[in-house]
Design an enzyme around this catalytic site. Structure first.
Site, mmCIF file in Angstrom:
data_model
loop_
_atom_site.group_PDB
_atom_site.id
_atom_site.type_symbol
_atom_site.label_atom_id
_atom_site.label_comp_id
_atom_site.label_asym_id
_atom_site.label_seq_id
_atom_site.Cartn_x
_atom_site.Cartn_y
_atom_site.Cartn_z
ATOM 1 N N GLY A 219 -44.845 40.628 66.517
ATOM 2 C CA GLY A 219 -45.429 41.468 67.558
ATOM 3 C C GLY A 219 -45.360 40.818 68.929
ATOM 4 O O GLY A 219 -44.877 41.397 69.894
ATOM 5 N N ALA A 220 -45.842 39.588 69.003
ATOM 6 C CA ALA A 220 -45.866 38.883 70.285
ATOM 7 C C ALA A 220 -46.229 37.429 70.039
ATOM 8 O O ALA A 220 -46.637 37.065 68.942
ATOM 9 C CB ALA A 220 -46.888 39.512 71.230
ATOM 10 N N HIS B 130 -54.997 40.239 71.945
ATOM 11 C CA HIS B 130 -54.812 39.182 70.944
ATOM 12 C C HIS B 130 -54.117 37.965 71.557
ATOM 13 O O HIS B 130 -54.612 36.837 71.439
ATOM 14 C CB HIS B 130 -54.003 39.750 69.775
ATOM 15 C CG HIS B 130 -53.731 38.781 68.674
ATOM 16 N ND1 HIS B 130 -54.508 38.706 67.534
ATOM 17 C CD2 HIS B 130 -52.777 37.835 68.527
ATOM 18 C CE1 HIS B 130 -54.034 37.762 66.748
ATOM 19 N NE2 HIS B 130 -52.984 37.205 67.320
ATOM 20 N N GLU B 131 -52.994 38.194 72.201
ATOM 21 C CA GLU B 131 -52.249 37.055 72.754
ATOM 22 C C GLU B 131 -53.029 36.400 73.885
ATOM 23 O O GLU B 131 -53.055 35.171 74.013
ATOM 24 C CB GLU B 131 -50.862 37.480 73.240
ATOM 25 C CG GLU B 131 -50.006 38.208 72.205
ATOM 26 C CD GLU B 131 -49.902 37.515 70.860
ATOM 27 O OE1 GLU B 131 -49.972 36.272 70.809
ATOM 28 O OE2 GLU B 131 -49.763 38.226 69.840
ATOM 29 N N GLU C 30 -55.436 32.456 63.861
ATOM 30 C CA GLU C 30 -55.063 33.865 63.694
ATOM 31 C C GLU C 30 -56.231 34.732 63.208
ATOM 32 O O GLU C 30 -56.465 35.819 63.726
ATOM 33 C CB GLU C 30 -53.846 34.002 62.772
ATOM 34 C CG GLU C 30 -52.569 33.379 63.338
ATOM 35 C CD GLU C 30 -52.161 33.921 64.705
ATOM 36 O OE1 GLU C 30 -52.712 34.956 65.136
ATOM 37 O OE2 GLU C 30 -51.303 33.299 65.352
HETATM 38 N N1 TRP Z 1 -48.677 33.605 66.902
HETATM 39 C C1 TRP Z 1 -48.116 34.929 66.927
HETATM 40 C C2 TRP Z 1 -49.304 35.866 66.948
HETATM 41 O O1 TRP Z 1 -49.834 36.144 67.946
HETATM 42 C C3 TRP Z 1 -47.258 35.226 65.742
HETATM 43 C C4 TRP Z 1 -45.791 35.063 65.937
HETATM 44 C C5 TRP Z 1 -45.041 35.552 66.910
HETATM 45 C C6 TRP Z 1 -44.884 34.424 65.087
HETATM 46 N N2 TRP Z 1 -43.729 35.268 66.694
HETATM 47 C C7 TRP Z 1 -43.618 34.572 65.598
HETATM 48 C C8 TRP Z 1 -45.011 33.729 63.922
HETATM 49 C C9 TRP Z 1 -42.487 34.074 64.976
HETATM 50 C C10 TRP Z 1 -43.905 33.220 63.304
HETATM 51 C C11 TRP Z 1 -42.649 33.380 63.828
HETATM 52 O O2 TRP Z 1 -49.841 36.273 65.979
HETATM 53 ZN ZN ZN Z 2 -51.923 35.569 66.755
#
Ligand code: TRP
Ligand code: ZN
Length: 886
Positions: free
Chosen positions: A270-271, A306-307, A329
């Protein structure tokens, strides 16, 4: 067979955790970007970690797919005898305690299809380093407990890559010869390498400002392809709301001068919360009323939040190791859920979160990939970005708040930041902060992190008219999961109320207490069996249990139909009110599925139809809640329900039973649906605000019921809505009805012609067909994969067509001849060559195989074995298929 292969990938274990042998204080990176390769120069200031047991340990740096061009230790080139290279690492055996290491690597972003590390999307460069992507950029201690200060200089052709971004604050820029330019960034905060980011290319920005509570001005920038600049307003509004909310609710302010978001169409998830430079899937940034649905607008608001929230829960305080992933998370999902509840309707948000948890996480907990919120081992960490770590993890955090109260939870958060700002810590550290800040014993609560599986809470109620008491017997158990045969009791917050005959909550007084309390109370259930006696009850109450879904458990209470209908009509807790209707619906659906399986006639129960009629007629209820009450559970959820009752999954019977209920309700409530449809019409311009979203949601549920009826006038109604829609929510809802009928072909063609240039809108076009009962077949999905807008290399495309089909279209995917399984195996292997992380996600479609009826079980088993036996399989897919075969 891959599972017998001695060279099979080995798991990493939590119990083997050791602190790093070296720490990195500072890292200076220089990127020289170009078309056919890029060069990365890294200068590390290192020192030996006194916390490591071996004071002469070698320095082992992680690195994958790198070409090492130069290596200098304290200014001297290292000759080949001083270090060792293999496919995963660079090791220097003899190291001083303090050192400066300079490393030059050549990398190939232009051929990197994994979308991990540095990669190209179109002509632009983007990075993705979580979890272990930084090691594809340079040799490094690529683990989250190594936190360093980063400076980044980017050098590139000025015409091709005019915008050069990295973490932190921009401190300089200038021109170079050969039409090249440079920009230098300094991030003042220590961070692990997984939070590093770099973006370079032709991008345009939407700029704005936010003044923090303490009066600092923060520049806000959303960077997108120039053509998308008119789709960033909602994302920008969401950023500002998120910043204000985190200040208000948790006293947390943003800490850099600039907060940047970049949107990219090629992205695995997602991001990503990279410090000061979040990188987003375009799906979670771009929205205009005519291109994005209410669900998209809502998704953008919550993913932006979230981010942004990760800046404190994840970045300022990070994870010691990847087993602790839920530390950031689960907590951050909980925070974004609370934010969304405050932005819109709290009960609606809660019900939607519970629906998602039950549909996806309960399934994971009951299958071969079941793991605790804090896993104990993994083969590929990318496979553990799961609904268990995220959504169940958020439920675990929510339980702290339910037990400690909102103020107590805030005290715990404050202590957590006070103790751990700038550190890489564990889930136990978080739990300790909650316990210590409140003087509350959370020792047993630790089992929520270590035991997998969905606990079952069995409750029995007994009313004693003579004693005027109501006794609740509460028992808990938890099914075995892979590697965990026996479970110990959990600490479960059980929120409940007792509903009287008039529908109001009765005062609650437990035996031994002197005063009664009004409304809901939270019982702390810690034993395998416990008894609670409520006194002074003149009449038999109906218990309203697990209010607001106070714990992620399966509740077992033998409600009568009359009790469920009473709760559905009156419960003061919106979640339990919805839940009562769902329980009734689920019971009847199970009956219909059994009837379909036995070839018996499928008819709806009168009391159920009457209850639904009443829900639909209740104009005092939030239309969004009515819509949720009338929404049937997903086919996959019904499949898991069958399996939970010890029955083999029969996809055809599930579809037949579910459609019989939908058609039956449509026939019985035709007039009421028609009325609601007319009443909820909105003539004004599209607005994304709770009341308007609620009206659209119920109106489109009504349309979807009416669209079940094979009546030209109703199919025309959908056609008219499609033609007249001034927003994508209504257009898509109408198209979802039309695709089930021959009339849908023309509408689909018109839609594709109109939106051929818009990748995100075309994703909807693929998903609608993948889920259609008329078009969602293996042959049709294969045909769509040839469409010019489809690409196996683009995760959004793979998810919206192939993922939607194999994960959500139960009857289509599980064609009795096994063609869906062959298709899945072929596609997984093809995607695995490009993008293992995506291929492993698809491979999750096999996770139910042992629960299928025997014919399909055998066919799916053969498909899994074929994937498992494939030479050159990635670690990612290997882990999923090998766990399925165990
Ligand atoms: N930390 C990211 C989140 O906000 C998750 C994430 C984004 C991710 N890109 C990724 C995890 C690529 C593994 C690989 O939840
Ligand atoms: Zn996250």
């Amino acid at each position: 067979m891959a599972k017998l292969d001695a060279t099979a990938p080995q798991p990493i274990q939590l119990k083997d955790y050791l602190p790093p042998a070296f720490l990195i204080d500072k890292v200076d990176l220089t990127f020289d970007l170009d078309e056919d390769h890029s060069r990365v120069t890294s200068r590390l200031v290192l020192h030996r970690n006194p916390a490591h047991p071996d004071t002469r340990a070698p320095l082992r740096l992680d690195g994958r797919e790198l070409e090492l061009e130069a290596l200098r230790l304290d200014g001297e080139p290292l000759d080949g005898s001083r270090y060792e290279l293999d496919a995963e690492s660079l090791t220097i055996a003899s190291m001083p305690d303090n050192a400066i290491l300079e490393i030059v690597t050549v990398i190939h972003p232009e051929t990197n299809t994994s979308l991990n590390g540095l990669y190209r999307s179109g002509a632009n460069f983007y990075s993705q380093c979580e979890a272990e992507g930084f090691r594809k950029i340079t040799y490094y201690l690529d683990r989250p407990d190594v936190m360093a200060r980063f400076t980044t200089t980017i050098v590139a052709d000025k015409a091709k890559w005019p915008v050069l971004l990295s973490n932190g604050n921009k401190v300089g820029e200038g021109a170079l010869d050969r039409n090249r330019h440079w920009v230098k960034w300094v991030d003042p905060f220590k961070k692990p390498a997984y939070l590093f980011a770099l973006v370079a290319g032709k991008l345009s920005k939407l700029a704005d400002k936010f003044t923090t509570a303490s009066g600092r001005e923060v520049a806000l920038e959303i960077w997108v392809e120039p053509a998308d600049l008119d789709k960033c307003d909602h994302a920008m509004a969401s950023v500002k709301k998120s910043m204000a909310w985190d200040e208000q609710r948790y006293g947390l302010e943003y800490d850099l001068d600039t907060y940047m978001i970049v949107a990219v169409g090629d992205f695995n998830m997602g991001a990503m919360e990279n410090k000061g430079l979040n990188i987003f899937n375009t799906k979670y940034v771009l929205a205009r009323p005519d291109t994005a649905t209410d669900i998209d607008f809502d998704g953008i608001e919550s993913v932006i939040a979230h981010e942004y929230f990760h800046n404190w829960t994840g970045n300022r305080v990070t994870c010691r190791d990847w087993f602790q992933l839920s530390l950031k998370e689960g907590l951050t999902v909980f925070r974004d859920q609370e934010f969304s509840a405050d932005m819109g309707s709290a009960p609606v948000q809660r019900i939607e979160a519970v629906r998602a948890l039950r549909t996806h996480q309960f399934a994971e907990d009951a299958g071969p990939m079941a793991h605790p919120v804090r896993p104990e081992s993994y083969i590929e960490i990318n496979n553990f970005y799961t609904v268990t770590v995220y959504e169940k993890g958020a439920e675990v955090v929510r339980m702290y708040q339910t037990l400690l109260g909102r103020d107590g939870f805030r005290r715990g958060m404050d202590l957590y930041f006070k103790r751990h700002d700038g550190q890489a810590v564990t889930c136990d550290d978080f739990r300790a902060a909650m316990a210590d800040a409140n003087g509350y014993d959370l020792d047993q609560f630790a089992r929520w992190y270590s035991q997998a599986g969905t606990p079952r809470l069995t409750v029995r109620g007994r009313y004693d008219a003579a004693a005027r008491s109501y006794t609740l017997e509460v028992a808990q158990s938890c099914p075995a999961t892979p590697g965990q045969a026996e479970k110990l009791p959990f600490h479960i917050p059980l929120a409940l109320g007792l509903v009287g005959p008039d529908g109001a909550d009765l005062p609650l007084r437990l035996a031994g207490e002197t005063e009664a309390t009004a409304g809901t109370r939270v019982l702390s259930v810690k034993g395998a069996r416990e008894t609670f006696v409520f006194e002074d009850l003149a009449v038999e109450p109906v218990p309203s249990l697990l209010r607001n879904f106070s714990a992620p458990v399966q509740l077992d209470f033998p409600y009568t139909r009359a009790q469920l209908i009473h709760l559905l009509a009156h419960d003061g807790d919106a979640f339990c009110r919805w839940e009562a209707g769902q329980t009734l619906m689920l019971q009847d659906l199970q009956g219909l599925i059994e009837a379909a399986r036995a070839g018996k006639p499928l008819a709806l129960a009168d009391d159920f139809v009457a209850a639904m009629r009443q829900v639909l007629a209740d104009e005092a209820l939030d239309p969004a809640l009515v819509a949720l009450m009338l929404t049937l559970p997903a086919e996959t959820y019904l499949a898991d329900g069958q399996a939970g009752h010890g029955l083999d999954i029969d996809p055809d019977a599930i579809r037949a039973g579910r459609e019989a209920m939908k058609l039956g309700l449509a026939q019985a409530l035709r007039g009421e649906f028609k009325q609601a449809y007319v009443r909820l019409q909105d003539d004004g311009p599209y607005r994304f605000e709770a009341a308007a979203v609620a009206r659209r949601s119920l109106r489109n549920v009504a349309l979807s019921y009416l669209g079940e009826l094979d009546e030209p006038v109703l199919i025309e109604l959908a056609g008219k809505q499609y033609a007249a829609a001034n927003n994508m929510t209504d257009a898509q809802a109408a198209l979802a009805v039309l695709v089930n009928w021959a009339e849908g072909d023309a509408a689909l063609a018109a839609f594709a012609a109109k939106w051929a240039h818009d990748a995100l809108v075309m994703d909807k076009w693929f998903t609608l067909q993948a889920g259609s009962r008329r078009l969602g077949t293996v042959a049709q999905v294969q045909r769509l994969m040839q469409h010019p807008a489809f690409s196996l290399a683009n995760p959004n495309k793979v998810r919206s067509l192939v993922g939607a089909f194999v994960h959500n279209n139960l009857a289509g995917f599980h064609a009795a001849d096994g063609s869906g399984y062959d298709f899945a195996a072929d596609t997984i292997l093809a995607v695995d060559k490009l993008n293992p992380q995506m291929a492993a996600r698809l491979a999750g479609c096999f996770n139910r195989w042992k629960k299928l009826e025997p014919g399909r079980r055998g066919l799916m088993h053969a498909a899994i074995e074929r994937v498992a036996g494939h030479a050159g399989l990635s670690r990612d897919v290997y882990e999923i298929v090998s766990k399925n075969l165990q």
